[in-house]
Motif scaffolding. Structure first.
Motif, PDB file in Angstrom:
ATOM      1  N   LEU A 323      -8.002   6.759  -6.933  1.00  0.00           N
ATOM      2  CA  LEU A 323      -6.859   5.914  -6.594  1.00  0.00           C
ATOM      3  C   LEU A 323      -6.556   4.929  -7.710  1.00  0.00           C
ATOM      4  O   LEU A 323      -7.451   4.247  -8.212  1.00  0.00           O
ATOM      5  N   PHE A 324      -5.291   4.834  -8.063  1.00  0.00           N
ATOM      6  CA  PHE A 324      -4.834   3.788  -8.978  1.00  0.00           C
ATOM      7  C   PHE A 324      -4.303   2.628  -8.136  1.00  0.00           C
ATOM      8  O   PHE A 324      -3.460   2.831  -7.257  1.00  0.00           O
ATOM      9  N   ILE A 325      -4.818   1.438  -8.379  1.00  0.00           N
ATOM     10  CA  ILE A 325      -4.412   0.268  -7.593  1.00  0.00           C
ATOM     11  C   ILE A 325      -3.140  -0.319  -8.202  1.00  0.00           C
ATOM     12  O   ILE A 325      -3.180  -1.026  -9.203  1.00  0.00           O
ATOM     13  N   ASP A 326      -2.010  -0.008  -7.579  1.00  0.00           N
ATOM     14  CA  ASP A 326      -0.738  -0.555  -8.048  1.00  0.00           C
ATOM     15  C   ASP A 326      -0.289  -1.680  -7.122  1.00  0.00           C
ATOM     16  O   ASP A 326      -0.977  -2.040  -6.158  1.00  0.00           O
ATOM     17  N   ARG A 327       0.870  -2.240  -7.391  1.00  0.00           N
ATOM     18  CA  ARG A 327       1.345  -3.407  -6.639  1.00  0.00           C
ATOM     19  C   ARG A 327       1.532  -3.089  -5.161  1.00  0.00           C
ATOM     20  O   ARG A 327       1.157  -3.874  -4.284  1.00  0.00           O
ATOM     21  N   ARG A 328       2.083  -1.910  -4.834  1.00  0.00           N
ATOM     22  CA  ARG A 328       2.359  -1.569  -3.440  1.00  0.00           C
ATOM     23  C   ARG A 328       1.074  -1.432  -2.631  1.00  0.00           C
ATOM     24  O   ARG A 328       0.983  -1.914  -1.493  1.00  0.00           O
ATOM     25  N   LEU A 329       0.056  -0.767  -3.200  1.00  0.00           N
ATOM     26  CA  LEU A 329      -1.221  -0.634  -2.493  1.00  0.00           C
ATOM     27  C   LEU A 329      -1.894  -1.995  -2.341  1.00  0.00           C
ATOM     28  O   LEU A 329      -2.485  -2.298  -1.294  1.00  0.00           O
ATOM     29  N   MET A 330      -1.791  -2.839  -3.362  1.00  0.00           N
ATOM     30  CA  MET A 330      -2.337  -4.196  -3.267  1.00  0.00           C
ATOM     31  C   MET A 330      -1.699  -4.951  -2.104  1.00  0.00           C
ATOM     32  O   MET A 330      -2.385  -5.630  -1.327  1.00  0.00           O
ATOM     33  N   GLU A 331      -0.397  -4.833  -1.956  1.00  0.00           N
ATOM     34  CA  GLU A 331       0.307  -5.536  -0.879  1.00  0.00           C
ATOM     35  C   GLU A 331      -0.160  -5.058   0.489  1.00  0.00           C
ATOM     36  O   GLU A 331      -0.324  -5.860   1.415  1.00  0.00           O
ATOM     37  N   VAL A 332      -0.394  -3.742   0.626  1.00  0.00           N
ATOM     38  CA  VAL A 332      -0.876  -3.196   1.899  1.00  0.00           C
ATOM     39  C   VAL A 332      -2.259  -3.750   2.230  1.00  0.00           C
ATOM     40  O   VAL A 332      -2.536  -4.147   3.367  1.00  0.00           O
ATOM     41  N   ILE A 333      -3.146  -3.788   1.243  1.00  0.00           N
ATOM     42  CA  ILE A 333      -4.497  -4.318   1.461  1.00  0.00           C
ATOM     43  C   ILE A 333      -4.452  -5.805   1.803  1.00  0.00           C
ATOM     44  O   ILE A 333      -5.140  -6.274   2.724  1.00  0.00           O
ATOM     45  N   LEU A 334      -3.620  -6.553   1.095  1.00  0.00           N
ATOM     46  CA  LEU A 334      -3.562  -8.002   1.301  1.00  0.00           C
ATOM     47  C   LEU A 334      -2.942  -8.381   2.643  1.00  0.00           C
ATOM     48  O   LEU A 334      -3.159  -9.496   3.119  1.00  0.00           O
ATOM     49  N   ARG A 335      -2.194  -7.464   3.260  1.00  0.00           N
ATOM     50  CA  ARG A 335      -1.638  -7.765   4.586  1.00  0.00           C
ATOM     51  C   ARG A 335      -2.709  -7.751   5.671  1.00  0.00           C
ATOM     52  O   ARG A 335      -2.507  -8.298   6.758  1.00  0.00           O
ATOM     53  N   GLU A 336      -3.838  -7.115   5.382  1.00  0.00           N
ATOM     54  CA  GLU A 336      -4.942  -7.062   6.343  1.00  0.00           C
ATOM     55  C   GLU A 336      -5.876  -8.259   6.130  1.00  0.00           C
ATOM     56  O   GLU A 336      -5.782  -8.976   5.144  1.00  0.00           O
ATOM     57  N   LYS A 337      -6.794  -8.455   7.076  1.00  0.00           N
ATOM     58  CA  LYS A 337      -7.864  -9.440   6.887  1.00  0.00           C
ATOM     59  C   LYS A 337      -8.903  -8.783   5.996  1.00  0.00           C
ATOM     60  O   LYS A 337      -9.863  -8.167   6.471  1.00  0.00           O
ATOM     61  N   SER A 338      -8.708  -8.877   4.701  1.00  0.00           N
ATOM     62  CA  SER A 338      -9.478  -8.076   3.761  1.00  0.00           C
ATOM     63  C   SER A 338     -10.296  -8.941   2.814  1.00  0.00           C
ATOM     64  O   SER A 338     -10.059 -10.146   2.653  1.00  0.00           O
TER      65      SER A 338
END
Length: 388
Positions: A323-338
């Protein structure tokens, strides 16, 4: 004491606990996750991918990194992979168990011998000269470390020999002497988190371990997080065994004992001579700062035994592909309690941890449901993006 260096394979939970306790913390680890950098005063990358590479890390290299940070450090606190750090090599104290005690307790073969001598239930470990006497099935593990990622089950001699060959080709520096062949038992994985000073120890939490959870990882024995507390009739017995064992092994500070709760009762699997992956949930559920409590052990202090206030859960999501961590995937992760949030622009290897999710609730069922929903949202986004 104010300035602390934390060094290990993965240090985020230790660094953030120290920051919450008011310390100025610098970190050297293999991930430099986004949230670690937010908690740390400064951080550096540890370019080691295996336990063998960590063991060979030069103390002069660590000292040079300490100098680069520009602080006068009051102490070093080792994390995973650095449990046996030599205190004689540094100008400040190393707040951990002695290297000799840590090496012996962390080695599954040596631990099995000690447990046998103490009469503490544990799975039988077969030595290399006992291969003809093995009763199957057995589980194969690295002698030290691993997080369950490299654990394999053999149902017969043919499978055993094939797995030993597989280990030699993994590129992790495993030799036959560094692989443990252990009796395979069924049960619920659990752990006990402890604090210990000289001649006194205290169990502070019993945790349920999440191992090989299919909606977190496709690896059958991967550590996928934990839930604190673990409500089981065996809790008192596990605490008593753990308190006895850490004193017998001469361990100091924060340590953990891994158990398997079987139909016949709890059996000891291994000892973690360091802060454990359960740090976050123990702190949340029990209302304690484990870093401050760890420091206190070296002043000869133990806190009052805490009581659980709620159920706290952590789930570790593993990537099933590169997986390449791009801006969109970062946003999905950050929306969770992560937490353990990878930096944008990094690449996650297959079967490597992607991120951690957290939840807390008044019941275990609510806490685990929240974790599962969060994992499904992240994995659905990844699948949709790949297929789209």
């Amino acid at each position: 004491m104010q300035n602390i260096l934390v060094i290990g394979f993965d240090t985020r939970n230790i660094v953030c606990s120290a920051r919450r306790a008011g310390y100025t913390v610098c970190s050297v680890d293999a991930f430099r996750d986004l949230d670690l950098q937010e908690c740390a005063h400064a951080s550096a990358l540890l370019e080691c991918r295996t336990s063998g590479e960590l063991r060979q890390l030069d103390s002069d290299w660590i000292t040079a990194k300490m100098n680069d940070f520009g602080l006068e450090f009051d102490a070093i606190v080792p994390g995973s992979g650095m449990e046996a750090l030599d205190p004689c090599s540094f100008p400040c104290p190393v707040l951990a168990s002695s290297p000799e005690a840590a090496k012996k307790a962390s080695n599954k073969l040596h631990l099995a011998e000690r447990l046998e001598a103490l009469g503490i239930p544990h799975p039988h470990c077969y030595s290399p000269d006992e291969l003809d006497a093995i009763e199957y099935p057995v589980i194969l593990k690295p002698a030290t470390g691993g997080g369950g990622i490299f654990n394999r089950v053999a149902k017969n001699r043919q499978e055993l020999l094939a797995l030993l060959e597989e280990y030699s080709g993994l590129g992790q520096g495993f030799t036959e002497k560094e692989i443990v062949v252990q009796q395979f038992l069924e049960g619920t994985p659990a752990s006990v988190s402890l604090l210990s000073k000289e001649k006194e120890s205290m169990a502070i939490a019993v945790n349920e371990q999440l191992v090989g959870i299919p909606w977190f990882s496709r690896l059958p024995f991967a550590y996928c997080g934990n839930i604190t507390p673990f409500r089981t009739k065996c809790a008192g017995e596990m605490e008593a065994l753990s308190e006895e064992l850490v004193l017998e092994l001469g361990l100091m500070g924060s340590n953990g004992i891994d158990f398997l709760v079987t139909e016949k009762g709890p059996v000891v699997l291994e000892v973690n001579t360091r802060f454990q992956g359960s740090l976050d949930t123990v702190e949340k559920a029990m209302g304690i700062n484990l870093f401050e409590a760890h420091i206190g052990c070296f002043r000869g202090e133990l806190p009052e035994k805490p009581e659980a206030k709620l159920f706290a859960a952590r789930g570790v999501i593993y990537s099933d592909r590169e997986l390449f961590i791009d801006r969109r995937l970062m946003e999905v992760i950050l929306r969770e309690k992560s937490a353990d949030i990878p930096r944008q622009g990094t690449v996650i290897e297959p079967d490597w941890p992607l991120t951690s999710l957290f939840s807390s609730a008044s019941t275990r069922e609510e806490a685990i449901k929240s974790l599962k929903q969060g994992a499904e949202r992240i994995k659905t986004f990844i699948v949709d993006r790949m297929t789209g």
